[in-house]
Every structure is written in C-alpha cells, then in structure tokens.
Design a protein around this motif. Structure first.
Motif, PDB file in Angstrom:
ATOM      1  N   UNK A   1      -0.059  -4.043  -5.776  1.00 34.55           N
ATOM      2  CA  UNK A   1       0.151  -2.698  -5.251  1.00 34.55           C
ATOM      3  C   UNK A   1      -1.171  -1.941  -5.276  1.00 34.55           C
ATOM      4  N   UNK A   2      -1.565  -1.396  -4.130  1.00 34.69           N
ATOM      5  CA  UNK A   2      -2.713  -0.502  -4.043  1.00 34.69           C
ATOM      6  C   UNK A   2      -2.180   0.922  -3.975  1.00 34.69           C
ATOM      7  N   UNK A   3      -2.511   1.739  -4.964  1.00 32.96           N
ATOM      8  CA  UNK A   3      -1.925   3.071  -5.048  1.00 32.96           C
ATOM      9  C   UNK A   3      -2.915   4.049  -5.661  1.00 32.96           C
ATOM     10  N   UNK A   4      -2.469   5.305  -5.820  1.00 32.71           N
ATOM     11  CA  UNK A   4      -3.316   6.338  -6.398  1.00 32.71           C
ATOM     12  C   UNK A   4      -2.934   6.634  -7.837  1.00 32.71           C
ATOM     13  N   UNK A   5      -3.546   7.659  -8.394  1.00 33.47           N
ATOM     14  CA  UNK A   5      -3.212   8.110  -9.734  1.00 33.47           C
ATOM     15  C   UNK A   5      -1.985   9.026  -9.646  1.00 33.47           C
ATOM     16  N   UNK A   6      -0.967   8.789 -10.473  1.00 35.78           N
ATOM     17  CA  UNK A   6       0.296   9.517 -10.316  1.00 35.78           C
ATOM     18  C   UNK A   6       0.170  11.004 -10.626  1.00 35.78           C
ATOM     19  N   UNK A   7       0.699  11.832  -9.706  1.00 34.11           N
ATOM     20  CA  UNK A   7       0.653  13.291  -9.888  1.00 34.11           C
ATOM     21  C   UNK A   7       1.791  14.011  -9.166  1.00 34.11           C
ATOM     22  N   UNK A   8       2.768  13.242  -8.667  1.00 29.15           N
ATOM     23  CA  UNK A   8       3.877  13.831  -7.901  1.00 29.15           C
ATOM     24  C   UNK A   8       5.116  13.914  -8.780  1.00 29.15           C
ATOM     25  N   UNK A   9       5.884  15.010  -8.802  1.00 25.41           N
ATOM     26  CA  UNK A   9       5.746  16.179  -7.917  1.00 25.41           C
ATOM     27  C   UNK A   9       5.004  17.359  -8.537  1.00 25.41           C
ATOM     28  N   UNK A  10       4.605  17.259  -9.795  1.00 26.24           N
ATOM     29  CA  UNK A  10       4.054  18.427 -10.493  1.00 26.24           C
ATOM     30  C   UNK A  10       2.709  18.858  -9.925  1.00 26.24           C
ATOM     31  N   UNK A  11       1.975  17.911  -9.293  1.00 23.64           N
ATOM     32  CA  UNK A  11       0.639  18.221  -8.805  1.00 23.64           C
ATOM     33  C   UNK A  11      -0.438  18.032  -9.846  1.00 23.64           C
ATOM     34  N   UNK A  12      -0.037  17.625 -11.050  1.00 20.81           N
ATOM     35  CA  UNK A  12      -0.986  17.341 -12.134  1.00 20.81           C
ATOM     36  C   UNK A  12      -0.902  15.870 -12.492  1.00 20.81           C
ATOM     37  N   UNK A  13      -2.036  15.290 -12.902  1.00 20.56           N
ATOM     38  CA  UNK A  13      -2.019  13.896 -13.313  1.00 20.56           C
ATOM     39  C   UNK A  13      -1.029  13.697 -14.461  1.00 20.56           C
ATOM     40  N   UNK A  14      -0.298  12.581 -14.393  1.00 19.14           N
ATOM     41  CA  UNK A  14       0.583  12.239 -15.498  1.00 19.14           C
ATOM     42  C   UNK A  14      -0.254  11.994 -16.751  1.00 19.14           C
ATOM     43  N   UNK A  15       0.329  12.200 -17.937  1.00 17.55           N
ATOM     44  CA  UNK A  15      -0.416  11.924 -19.178  1.00 17.55           C
ATOM     45  C   UNK A  15      -0.947  10.489 -19.186  1.00 17.55           C
TER      46      UNK A  15
ATOM     47  N   UNK B   1       0.861  -1.185   0.000  1.00 14.84           N
ATOM     48  CA  UNK B   1       0.000   0.000   0.000  1.00 14.84           C
ATOM     49  C   UNK B   1       0.897   1.235   0.000  1.00 14.84           C
ATOM     50  N   UNK B   2       0.741   2.056  -1.035  1.00 11.53           N
ATOM     51  CA  UNK B   2       1.563   3.259  -1.173  1.00 11.53           C
ATOM     52  C   UNK B   2       0.778   4.296  -1.953  1.00 11.53           C
ATOM     53  N   UNK B   3       0.697   5.510  -1.425  1.00  9.06           N
ATOM     54  CA  UNK B   3       0.004   6.562  -2.175  1.00  9.06           C
ATOM     55  C   UNK B   3       0.745   6.872  -3.466  1.00  9.06           C
ATOM     56  N   UNK B   4       2.070   6.644  -3.474  1.00  7.33           N
ATOM     57  CA  UNK B   4       2.902   6.967  -4.630  1.00  7.33           C
ATOM     58  C   UNK B   4       3.469   5.684  -5.229  1.00  7.33           C
ATOM     59  N   UNK B   5       3.498   5.627  -6.548  1.00 10.58           N
ATOM     60  CA  UNK B   5       4.069   4.459  -7.218  1.00 10.58           C
ATOM     61  C   UNK B   5       4.353   4.821  -8.669  1.00 10.58           C
ATOM     62  N   UNK B   6       5.117   3.943  -9.322  1.00 11.64           N
ATOM     63  CA  UNK B   6       5.446   4.129 -10.728  1.00 11.64           C
ATOM     64  C   UNK B   6       4.211   4.591 -11.514  1.00 11.64           C
ATOM     65  N   UNK B   7       4.364   5.576 -12.421  1.00 11.91           N
ATOM     66  CA  UNK B   7       5.595   6.166 -12.947  1.00 11.91           C
ATOM     67  C   UNK B   7       6.200   7.276 -12.103  1.00 11.91           C
ATOM     68  N   UNK B   8       5.671   7.522 -10.917  1.00 14.92           N
ATOM     69  CA  UNK B   8       6.355   8.424  -9.985  1.00 14.92           C
ATOM     70  C   UNK B   8       7.642   7.751  -9.506  1.00 14.92           C
ATOM     71  N   UNK B   9       8.669   8.542  -9.245  1.00 13.97           N
ATOM     72  CA  UNK B   9       9.971   7.981  -8.876  1.00 13.97           C
ATOM     73  C   UNK B   9      10.116   7.874  -7.364  1.00 13.97           C
ATOM     74  N   UNK B  10       9.869   6.672  -6.851  1.00 13.91           N
ATOM     75  CA  UNK B  10      10.040   6.395  -5.429  1.00 13.91           C
ATOM     76  C   UNK B  10      10.690   5.022  -5.275  1.00 13.91           C
ATOM     77  N   UNK B  11      11.374   4.822  -4.154  1.00  9.04           N
ATOM     78  CA  UNK B  11      12.089   3.559  -3.946  1.00  9.04           C
ATOM     79  C   UNK B  11      11.163   2.354  -3.856  1.00  9.04           C
ATOM     80  N   UNK B  12       9.910   2.601  -3.548  1.00 11.72           N
ATOM     81  CA  UNK B  12       8.986   1.473  -3.465  1.00 11.72           C
ATOM     82  C   UNK B  12       8.885   0.751  -4.801  1.00 11.72           C
ATOM     83  N   UNK B  13       9.089   1.467  -5.907  1.00 13.90           N
ATOM     84  CA  UNK B  13       9.072   0.820  -7.229  1.00 13.90           C
ATOM     85  C   UNK B  13      10.121  -0.282  -7.289  1.00 13.90           C
TER      86      UNK B  13
END
Length: 410
Positions: A33-47, A6-18
C-alpha cells in the motif's frame, strides 16, 4: 499476484480500503500500500505519525509505504488543496524512491481527491502494470457540490486532469451505476467501465442486543442515530432543523457519532437553539459501530441536495443494511431508490427538514415488529447486491483479466 494499492487514506484511518487490502492479503496475494500519513478526519496527524515518521509499516500481512503530506487542518480550501497536492507530489516521488520489486497491477482507491491518480499512473508506467481506478467521488463535480471551487478555469483544468487519469487506466470501476455516463463522457470505452459498489466490512452484522460495555450512556426513548463524518455533504443544517421541529417530542433523541469539519458549527447551533434532544457522542472505534447501530431504533442517512450526491450510493448505506436496522434517509437518487426498493426504511427528499421530521414521527409510531421487518429486508437486499465475498471475487477476476490483457499487449 503482486498488487500495489494507492490510496491517500489508509489504516488507522477508517476506510473500506483497509478491509479490501486485508482480504486480498488473506487470499495469498502480495500486497503493498502506498499511502500518506494519517490525519483524517481531525486534520491533525494521528499520535505517532508526522512528516518524518513512520515510512514503512505492516498491516495484516501487507507492506505499508507512507509518504509525507500536509495534514488537512481545519479543511479550509487552501489547506485542503495543499493536502491533496502534497500527497500527489510525494506519492509520485515515492513511486520511484520508496517502492521496491515489481507489481502486476495497481489498484486505486479514489475518494476525494482525484489527484491520487497521479502517483498511481506513475506507478503503472514504472512497473508496466495495468491501473484499475475505483471512483467513489466524481471530479470535478464533487468540488462544485462542496462549494470548494467556483472558478471556471480551475474546474476546466481539473476536468482535463480527470480525463488524463481515466484514459491512462486499464479499467475504471464505479461505485454507482449512475456514474457510468459521467465516466464515459471523458472518453472511457463502455467496456472498460465496471460497476463495483461498496460493501459493509465483515464486522457489520446484525446483533439482537448491543454490547453496552462498548457504548457511552444513551438516552431512553426513540433514538435516531447517524454515525460517520460530520461534514458539508451530510446537510447538518437540515438535520438540526428537523430536530428543532420535533423539540416538543422529548422522547425522540438524535445521536450523532463521529467528527468532521461541521461538528463545531453543529455543536454551537445545538447550544444556541437549546436542542437538548441532540447528543454528540464523539469518535469511536469502527469495531463499536455495529453495537451503536443495534442500540438505535433507526439509522439516519442524510445527503445535501446536489446532482452529484443524487448519483452516489453513500458508503454508509451498505453498513446500515448489513446490520439489519431500519433506515431514515434524507437524500435523492440512487441511495433513496435502494432504501425504497429494499423496503429497508423511510425516505424523504434531500434537504427536506419537514419531510425528515414527518418520517421520524412515522417511524417512531411504527410497531417494533414492522421496524424489525424493515431491517431484515435491508439485510436480504445487502446479501444479494453488496455481499463482500462476491464483490472481492469479482475484483480478483478483473485484476487477473487486466494483467493478462496487459501482458498480451506488450
């Protein structure tokens, strides 16, 4: 082992959990992996990502289940609160509506926010599985350090939430030994608090020479490079003040790779002050970072002067050490101790712009052979204390122990 991460952040965001997830799958474990929609660090959803898509993906042999969340936006207090709360809510709902099958254990990756523990505890209860909670940010301390929350009532509420989360975990893993007393005060038995530091992903290796095709044009001269999140914690005001003190040294250049909530402010300040030796190189893929490191003469590691940050081992440090490059650290506590103990570079106190400027001058005057020796010292220290394979072996053992303990207690 059937492992739920369980991680709020995951690929394609760059974190060691990947990296950890990919390794556990490569070891033959069935990982979801249970995660969210990637938006870190820009604050906008990835394409390609957003409120309604996608729900299910595959990452290096693992099943990735995504739930909606409010993107961070400009990372103001209200937007961040919505971001944190929305993942906690939709993650808990997703535990019941989107996860299928059974799980033997739940592993939680907790960089801020701590609310990631809410869906994790829900999963532990639904699947009757032990929860191992990896603390990389201490709460509520991180809230006060960032200046995001000052209300005593809110901080007390968060403190009670943290205590509830920790007490519902079979193990609490900490990225720094200095975290142990902070975790213990929440009523977690010492035997259930385990030291699990970060590592450098396997791609972080020493390079004799950078691959110039992966890099933008870099200025000639002595280069001090920082790569990562350009946020409040990195104390960019002190970094720019140090650069300003050395503005007459046209041969010394400051390279900032990355993005974050302080990036726009820093760019405006650089322009206002006429700091032509400070260069913003933007965001680049994780795979290019070792080449950025190899191209630099020294790697910068700044953190604000806050009690919580003095307890922390910045995750960037392991990557720097793994790449055998000399470190210029402007921080207190555990991180500074490691740099000095390893003989991996030079350090000054957090927030000390004058001290950083002096250490940059000292490093620039150091013969290249001595700087290379600092880098090799850091690599040796990394191999002893932060070796990726050894840490993953240990985690695997802890997971299996927690599973067996859970079975015997049923």
């Amino acid at each position: 082992m059937r492992l739920l991460v369980v991680s709020q952040y995951f690929w394609p965001e760059n974190f060691r959990i990947n990296d950890l997830v990919a390794d556990m799958a490569a070891r033959g474990h069935e990982v979801t992996v249970l995660t969210g929609q990637p938006n870190y660090p820009s604050g906008r959803f990835f394409p390609g990502y957003g409120w309604t898509r996608p729900h299910i993906e595959n990452y290096q042999g693992t099943r990735v289940v995504r739930v909606p969340l409010v993107p961070r936006g400009s990372a103001g207090a209200i937007r961040l609160a919505l971001n944190y709360i929305s993942f906690a809510f939709f993650g808990a709902v997703g535990v019941w509506l989107r996860l299928q099958g059974k799980f033997d254990a739940v592993f939680v990756f907790e960089v801020s926010p701590v609310t990631v523990g809410i869906p994790a505890i829900a999963a532990g209860r639904r699947f009757k599985a032990p929860v191992l909670f990896w603390v990389l940010d201490l709460w509520p301390e991180s809230l006060t350090a960032a200046g995001a929350v000052k209300s005593p009532m809110v901080l007390r509420t968060v403190d009670r939430l943290v205590k509830w989360i920790y007490r519902n975990c079979a193990r609490v893993l900490v990225q720094s030994r200095a975290f142990v007393p902070e975790i213990a005060r929440h009523g977690v038995p010492d035997a259930n608090i385990l030291y699990f530091p970060s590592w450098g992903e396997s791609l972080f290796q020493p390079f004799q020479q950078a691959d110039a095709t992966l890099l933008p044009p870099l200025p000639a001269g002595f280069t001090v490079l920082f790569a990562g999140n350009l946020g409040e914690a990195q104390d960019l005001p002190a970094v720019l003040r140090a650069a300003e003190l050395l503005r007459d040294r046209a041969d010394i250049h400051w390279l900032l790779v990355g993005d974050g909530r302080m990036a726009a402010w820093a760019k405006a300040e650089v322009q206002r002050r006429g700091l032509s030796q400070v260069h913003f190189l933007g965001r680049h893929p994780l795979e290019s970072m070792p080449h950025f490191y190899a191209a630099a003469d020294a790697l910068l590691l700044p953190l604000k002067r806050e009690h919580i940050f003095a307890l922390t081992i910045p995750g960037k440090l392991q990557s720097y050490l793994a790449c055998a490059r000399p470190v210029l650290a402007m921080l207190d506590g555990e991180g500074a101790h490691i740099v000095e103990e390893a003989g991996a570079g030079l350090a000054c106190p957090a927030g000390d712009a004058d001290g950083l400027a002096a250490q940059v001058l000292r490093m620039a005057a150091t013969p290249e052979t001595e700087r290379r020796a600092m880098g090799l010292n850091g690599r040796k220290y990394y191999e002893v204390h932060f070796d990726r394979t050894r840490l993953f072996d240990q985690l695997e053992t802890w997971l299996e122990d927690a599973i067996q303990e859970s079975k015997h207690s049923k």
